[in-house]
Design a protein around this motif. Structure first.
Motif, PDB file in Angstrom:
ATOM      1  N   ASP A  91       4.555   8.560   0.121  1.00 36.21           N
ATOM      2  CA  ASP A  91       6.015   8.413   0.092  1.00 36.21           C
ATOM      3  C   ASP A  91       6.382   6.933   0.197  1.00 36.21           C
ATOM      4  O   ASP A  91       6.355   6.349   1.276  1.00 36.21           O
ATOM      5  CB  ASP A  91       6.645   9.217   1.231  1.00 36.21           C
ATOM      6  CG  ASP A  91       8.166   9.154   1.202  1.00 36.21           C
ATOM      7  OD1 ASP A  91       8.706   8.859   0.120  1.00 36.21           O
ATOM      8  OD2 ASP A  91       8.776   9.390   2.264  1.00 36.21           O
ATOM      9  N   GLY A  92       6.748   6.316  -0.937  1.00 33.38           N
ATOM     10  CA  GLY A  92       7.145   4.911  -0.930  1.00 33.38           C
ATOM     11  C   GLY A  92       5.969   3.972  -0.739  1.00 33.38           C
ATOM     12  O   GLY A  92       4.795   4.371  -0.714  1.00 33.38           O
ATOM     13  N   LEU A  93       6.279   2.689  -0.595  1.00 37.04           N
ATOM     14  CA  LEU A  93       5.269   1.657  -0.390  1.00 37.04           C
ATOM     15  C   LEU A  93       5.501   0.959   0.935  1.00 37.04           C
ATOM     16  O   LEU A  93       6.634   0.830   1.404  1.00 37.04           O
ATOM     17  CB  LEU A  93       5.323   0.616  -1.524  1.00 37.04           C
ATOM     18  CG  LEU A  93       4.960   1.093  -2.932  1.00 37.04           C
ATOM     19  CD1 LEU A  93       5.076  -0.062  -3.921  1.00 37.04           C
ATOM     20  CD2 LEU A  93       3.562   1.690  -2.980  1.00 37.04           C
ATOM     21  N   VAL A  94       4.409   0.489   1.509  1.00 32.52           N
ATOM     22  CA  VAL A  94       4.454  -0.272   2.756  1.00 32.52           C
ATOM     23  C   VAL A  94       4.243  -1.739   2.425  1.00 32.52           C
ATOM     24  O   VAL A  94       3.220  -2.115   1.832  1.00 32.52           O
ATOM     25  CB  VAL A  94       3.380   0.218   3.740  1.00 32.52           C
ATOM     26  CG1 VAL A  94       3.372  -0.662   4.986  1.00 32.52           C
ATOM     27  CG2 VAL A  94       3.607   1.672   4.108  1.00 32.52           C
ATOM     28  N   ASN A  95       5.209  -2.583   2.787  1.00 34.92           N
ATOM     29  CA  ASN A  95       5.102  -4.025   2.591  1.00 34.92           C
ATOM     30  C   ASN A  95       4.283  -4.594   3.744  1.00 34.92           C
ATOM     31  O   ASN A  95       4.724  -4.595   4.896  1.00 34.92           O
ATOM     32  CB  ASN A  95       6.488  -4.663   2.553  1.00 34.92           C
ATOM     33  CG  ASN A  95       6.433  -6.134   2.206  1.00 34.92           C
ATOM     34  OD1 ASN A  95       5.421  -6.797   2.408  1.00 34.92           O
ATOM     35  ND2 ASN A  95       7.535  -6.654   1.682  1.00 34.92           N
ATOM     36  N   LEU A  96       3.077  -5.056   3.432  1.00 32.57           N
ATOM     37  CA  LEU A  96       2.174  -5.520   4.482  1.00 32.57           C
ATOM     38  C   LEU A  96       2.652  -6.815   5.130  1.00 32.57           C
ATOM     39  O   LEU A  96       2.204  -7.158   6.226  1.00 32.57           O
ATOM     40  CB  LEU A  96       0.765  -5.701   3.918  1.00 32.57           C
ATOM     41  CG  LEU A  96       0.083  -4.416   3.423  1.00 32.57           C
ATOM     42  CD1 LEU A  96      -1.303  -4.726   2.882  1.00 32.57           C
ATOM     43  CD2 LEU A  96      -0.008  -3.385   4.548  1.00 32.57           C
ATOM     44  N   LEU A  97       3.561  -7.534   4.468  1.00 35.16           N
ATOM     45  CA  LEU A  97       4.079  -8.760   5.079  1.00 35.16           C
ATOM     46  C   LEU A  97       5.095  -8.454   6.180  1.00 35.16           C
ATOM     47  O   LEU A  97       5.229  -9.217   7.139  1.00 35.16           O
ATOM     48  CB  LEU A  97       4.748  -9.641   4.016  1.00 35.16           C
ATOM     49  CG  LEU A  97       3.841 -10.560   3.193  1.00 35.16           C
ATOM     50  CD1 LEU A  97       4.684 -11.399   2.241  1.00 35.16           C
ATOM     51  CD2 LEU A  97       2.995 -11.455   4.072  1.00 35.16           C
ATOM     52  N   THR A  98       5.783  -7.335   6.047  1.00 31.52           N
ATOM     53  CA  THR A  98       6.880  -7.060   6.985  1.00 31.52           C
ATOM     54  C   THR A  98       6.601  -5.905   7.937  1.00 31.52           C
ATOM     55  O   THR A  98       7.291  -5.767   8.947  1.00 31.52           O
ATOM     56  CB  THR A  98       8.162  -6.742   6.200  1.00 31.52           C
ATOM     57  OG1 THR A  98       7.931  -5.587   5.371  1.00 31.52           O
ATOM     58  CG2 THR A  98       8.563  -7.913   5.320  1.00 31.52           C
TER      59      THR A  98
ATOM     60  N   LEU B 256       0.855  -1.186   0.000  1.00 30.35           N
ATOM     61  CA  LEU B 256       0.000   0.000   0.000  1.00 30.35           C
ATOM     62  C   LEU B 256       0.891   1.236   0.000  1.00 30.35           C
ATOM     63  O   LEU B 256       2.028   1.190   0.493  1.00 30.35           O
ATOM     64  CB  LEU B 256      -0.917   0.020   1.229  1.00 30.35           C
ATOM     65  CG  LEU B 256      -2.111  -0.944   1.230  1.00 30.35           C
ATOM     66  CD1 LEU B 256      -2.833  -0.893   2.577  1.00 30.35           C
ATOM     67  CD2 LEU B 256      -3.078  -0.628   0.089  1.00 30.35           C
ATOM     68  N   PRO B 257       0.399   2.353  -0.557  1.00 29.76           N
ATOM     69  CA  PRO B 257       1.195   3.585  -0.518  1.00 29.76           C
ATOM     70  C   PRO B 257       1.464   4.013   0.920  1.00 29.76           C
ATOM     71  O   PRO B 257       0.602   3.888   1.799  1.00 29.76           O
ATOM     72  CB  PRO B 257       0.301   4.602  -1.241  1.00 29.76           C
ATOM     73  CG  PRO B 257      -0.644   3.777  -2.053  1.00 29.76           C
ATOM     74  CD  PRO B 257      -0.868   2.527  -1.286  1.00 29.76           C
ATOM     75  N   GLY B 258       2.674   4.498   1.144  1.00 31.31           N
ATOM     76  CA  GLY B 258       3.030   4.971   2.473  1.00 31.31           C
ATOM     77  C   GLY B 258       2.350   6.287   2.799  1.00 31.31           C
ATOM     78  O   GLY B 258       1.686   6.899   1.944  1.00 31.31           O
TER      79      GLY B 258
ATOM     80  N   PRO C 223       0.601  -1.504  -6.030  1.00 24.12           N
ATOM     81  CA  PRO C 223       0.533  -0.204  -6.713  1.00 24.12           C
ATOM     82  C   PRO C 223       1.874   0.123  -7.362  1.00 24.12           C
ATOM     83  O   PRO C 223       2.928  -0.204  -6.823  1.00 24.12           O
ATOM     84  CB  PRO C 223       0.217   0.791  -5.580  1.00 24.12           C
ATOM     85  CG  PRO C 223       0.015  -0.039  -4.342  1.00 24.12           C
ATOM     86  CD  PRO C 223       0.669  -1.351  -4.571  1.00 24.12           C
ATOM     87  N   VAL C 224       1.833   0.779  -8.531  1.00 26.07           N
ATOM     88  CA  VAL C 224       3.064   1.211  -9.192  1.00 26.07           C
ATOM     89  C   VAL C 224       2.836   2.574  -9.832  1.00 26.07           C
ATOM     90  O   VAL C 224       1.700   2.963 -10.121  1.00 26.07           O
ATOM     91  CB  VAL C 224       3.534   0.220 -10.283  1.00 26.07           C
ATOM     92  CG1 VAL C 224       3.808  -1.151  -9.723  1.00 26.07           C
ATOM     93  CG2 VAL C 224       2.532   0.152 -11.421  1.00 26.07           C
ATOM     94  N   CYS C 225       3.926   3.271 -10.052  1.00 25.48           N
ATOM     95  CA  CYS C 225       3.909   4.510 -10.827  1.00 25.48           C
ATOM     96  C   CYS C 225       5.029   4.407 -11.851  1.00 25.48           C
ATOM     97  O   CYS C 225       6.209   4.405 -11.488  1.00 25.48           O
ATOM     98  CB  CYS C 225       4.093   5.729  -9.933  1.00 25.48           C
ATOM     99  SG  CYS C 225       4.153   7.272 -10.880  1.00 25.48           S
TER     100      CYS C 225
END
Length: 687
Positions: A183-190, A177-179, A249-251
């Motif tokens: 700003d950046g992405l949040v890895n929901l696994l970690t 998910l977007p941070g 999500p990507v940009c």
């Protein structure tokens, strides 16, 4: 075939892969304009394959190299772009999102082992997007969802994920998910951020639910911490089963999420070793043991797309299922089961001169192509889309994939005699490469008809013909009608000629009666006393049949009649086979003048599948086409099926008009049912 974008060219050559476990074949699927081609460019530039990413609007992308794609600013054909991530080769297969090019999508699904379903963060999920998802689901393709265009001013990633979950089901779960603040992405696994606890729990529970360890979910719910290695392994299992669809999500412009996407493909997507391969038989139809993605196994490969390059000729994109393709080796090319599309069964031995790794329009030579990988072959003259490439010592045939039926007829006419020659040469190439295109030379209407998937497909086909030097025009498609007798009628045929030598003498009387639709033609001899000698009765029938084929008052073939020969006269010297043929023809014409004929039009049985909200509109439209609705029934949730009989004249542009009536969500099939009388008002216009 040279690189068509020298300012945007590849910075490194291709390297062959030795191990199928190090290959990922990923098809990019999504509606037109969702950002598939732009995402491919970003991945190519991000991995160093390109010095810089191209632009769809500028017409310099790797995948949209076709002139029609540049002109329309959308993909019109399948294209392959390999990238490297660590020691994994990822074959990105870009496909068109427009419905007219669904054949290219199905070819991409055949070549791939998993799909990236690309949706725009600014567009939402419409019915046409759902239809594309169903295309993937129908073949059991593992899918992950990419929310692209996150930099758009209307972008809302969270809302888009919710739309995907509503449209595609509960198996759609975000992996990133977007941070905060984008700003950046949040890895929901970690992550251990409490703000994402709910989403993280949903992800982990979804992954564990697909685990082969049936006790893992109970242990997790009891508070046991699951280690990362187990979660990642189970994530791959869940994706491969096709029931769990992670969202990322990507940009493409900023590069947000691209490293995570590549890492997800390499670590969580199935390799060719993990996907079941198509069934294989001998060319005689005898089943063959199921092949595996083994580089040392028997050679089994399939041509998933055929293109014609103006410089190197025919280029065949090949998926190798088993064995290894090597240059300077003989191969056997088999194509069976496509005769109804104009592809006659064929078998030929060919020689592979070179093996290439395709990068859009650029071909980069490689020493071999192992099972599980994609490659391109040139100058394999007999190869057509859907053909099987195997060993000459052991020719094999791969079970074909389902091809969509083209439903829009376009009649074409060459402008000059030189265009006729160019047209004949180019049509064979187009039909060989495009199984969604069907060529029909109608002997009754004397028209050359191309059956296409829709207007956009027809535009591309005509553009390719003209690019090949064949200037053509289109004309209205004519429907082949039939004629029959309106009532019982009697006819007299007299053919008597005397020119001083051997003459011609034949007289016959016939009775013509209409038969029920579909009964065909019957002939009976009811003469007595040898009025027509026995040896000339078949001559009368032959003359009648010939006239039926030529037509009567309307010039259309005559069907569903019984002709009875009741009387006649012969001459011992001047009667002949030819004379009685002519007399029989004249008798039939006389009966038509006495009793009259009526025109028959072809009636097709049509099955329409559409969302329920368009049901009333489509039913009314079918009625306006003189259709007769046989019934409606519920299909899957929110969809209905209409069964109707519709005159073929009302279906000439139905492929386009149904799409307009249903916002691109309705589909239909048609098959000939029978001939029915044409209404008198319309028959008068035709005559």
């Amino acid at each position: 075939m040279g690189n068509k974008n020298p300012d945007n060219g590849p910075s490194a050559g291709a390297v062959a892969v030795d191990d199928p476990a190090k290959v990922r074949n990923v098809v990019l699927v999504g509606p037109s304009g969702s950002g598939k081609t732009t995402l491919t460019e970003a991945l190519l530039a991000g991995t160093g394959v390109l010095t810089r990413a191209g632009s769809v609007t500028e017409g310099n992308t790797v995948c949209d190299h076709d002139p029609a794609a540049v002109r329309q600013q959308r993909s019109v054909g399948l294209s392959v772009a390999p990238v490297r991530h660590g020691d994994v080769k990822i074959n990105l297969i870009d496909t068109p999102g427009y419905a007219d090019f669904v054949g290219e999508l199905r070819a991409g699904l055949r070549a791939a082992d998993a799909a990236l379903f690309v949706v725009s963060a600014a567009e939402g999920v419409d019915a046409s997007t759902t239809a594309l998802w169903e295309e993937c689901a129908a073949v059991g393709m593992p899918r992950a969802v990419v929310v692209a265009r996150c930099d758009h001013q209307r972008a809302d990633v969270v809302d888009e994920i919710a739309s995907c979950q509503a449209a595609f089901g509960a198996g759609v779960v975000p992996l990133y998910l977007p941070g905060p603040g984008g700003d950046g992405l949040v890895n929901l696994l970690t992550t251990d951020d409490p703000a994402y606890e709910e989403q993280r729990n949903a992800l982990i529970e979804g992954i564990i639910a697909e685990s082969e360890d049936e006790t893992l979910l109970d242990r997790y719910l009891a508070g046991e911490e699951v280690d990362q290695a187990t979660l990642i392994a189970d994530l791959e299992t869940a994706v491969a089963r096709g029931s769990f669809h992670p969202v990322m999500p990507v940009c493409s412009l900023s590069g947000l999420g691209l490293p995570e996407l590549l890492d997800g493909i390499a670590r969580a997507f199935p390799s060719p070793l993990e996907r079941p391969l198509p069934a294989v038989t001998g060319v005689d139809g005898v089943p063959h043991p199921r092949v595996e993605a083994d580089p040392d196994g028997p050679l089994v490969a399939e041509v998933v797309r055929t293109a014609v390059d103006p410089y190197v000729g025919r280029v065949s994109l090949v998926r190798v299922f088993s064995g290894t393709l090597r240059p300077e080796r003989p191969v056997h090319v088999s194509g069976h089961g496509m005769a109804d599309r104009g592809h006659e069964d064929h078998d030929a031995d060919e020689r592979v001169a070179h093996v290439y790794s395709p990068l859009g329009a650029t071909l980069r030579e490689v020493p071999y192509c192992v099972a599980g990988d994609l490659c391109a072959l040139t100058r394999i003259g007999s190869a057509e889309t859907g053909d099987t490439v195997s060993s000459p010592e052991r020719p094999l045939l791969v079970a074909p994939w389902e091809m969509p039926e083209p439903l829009l007829p376009v009649a074409i006419v060459p402008r000059s005699r030189s265009d006729e020659d160019n047209l004949a040469r180019n049509l064979g190439k187009l039909v060989a490469g495009d199984p969604t295109l069907r060529l029909e030379r109608n002997a009754e209407t004397h028209q050359l008809v191309l059956w296409c998937m829709g207007e956009a497909h027809a535009d591309v086909v005509l553009a390719r013909l003209r690019a090949g030097g064949a200037e053509v025009d289109t004309e209205p498609v004519r429907v082949a009608l039939r004629e029959t007798f309106a009532a019982r009628a009697e006819g007299h045929g007299r053919h008597v000629k005397q020119s001083g030598g051997h003459g011609q003498y034949a007289v016959c009387d016939v009775v013509v009666e209409p038969l029920p639709r579909g009964a065909g033609f019957e002939f009976a001899d009811r003469t007595v006393g040898g009025a027509v000698p026995h040896q000339f009765v078949p001559s009368v029938e032959k003359g009648v049949r010939a006239q039926l084929a030529r037509g009567l008052q309307g010039g259309h073939p005559v069907v569903d009649v019984r002709v009875t020969l009741v009387d006649g006269k012969a001459h011992s010297v001047d009667s002949s086979d030819a004379a009685f043929q002519t007399a029989g023809s004249l008798a039939l014409k006389d009966a038509a003048a006495n009793g009259g004929t009526c025109l028959l039009e072809p009636l097709d049985e049509v099955v329409v599948r559409l969302p329920d909200e368009h049901l009333g509109t489509v039913l009314g439209d079918l009625s306006g086409r003189r259709g007769r609705v046989l019934g409606t029934e519920a299909d899957s949730a929110g969809y209905s099926v209409i069964r109707a009989e519709v005159p073929a004249t009302g279906l000439l542009r139905y492929a386009v008009e149904l799409r307009s009536l249903t916002s691109g969500t309705g589909t239909y099939t048609r098959r000939f049912s029978r001939y029915d009388p044409l209404p008198q008002a319309l028959a008068a216009q035709v005559r």
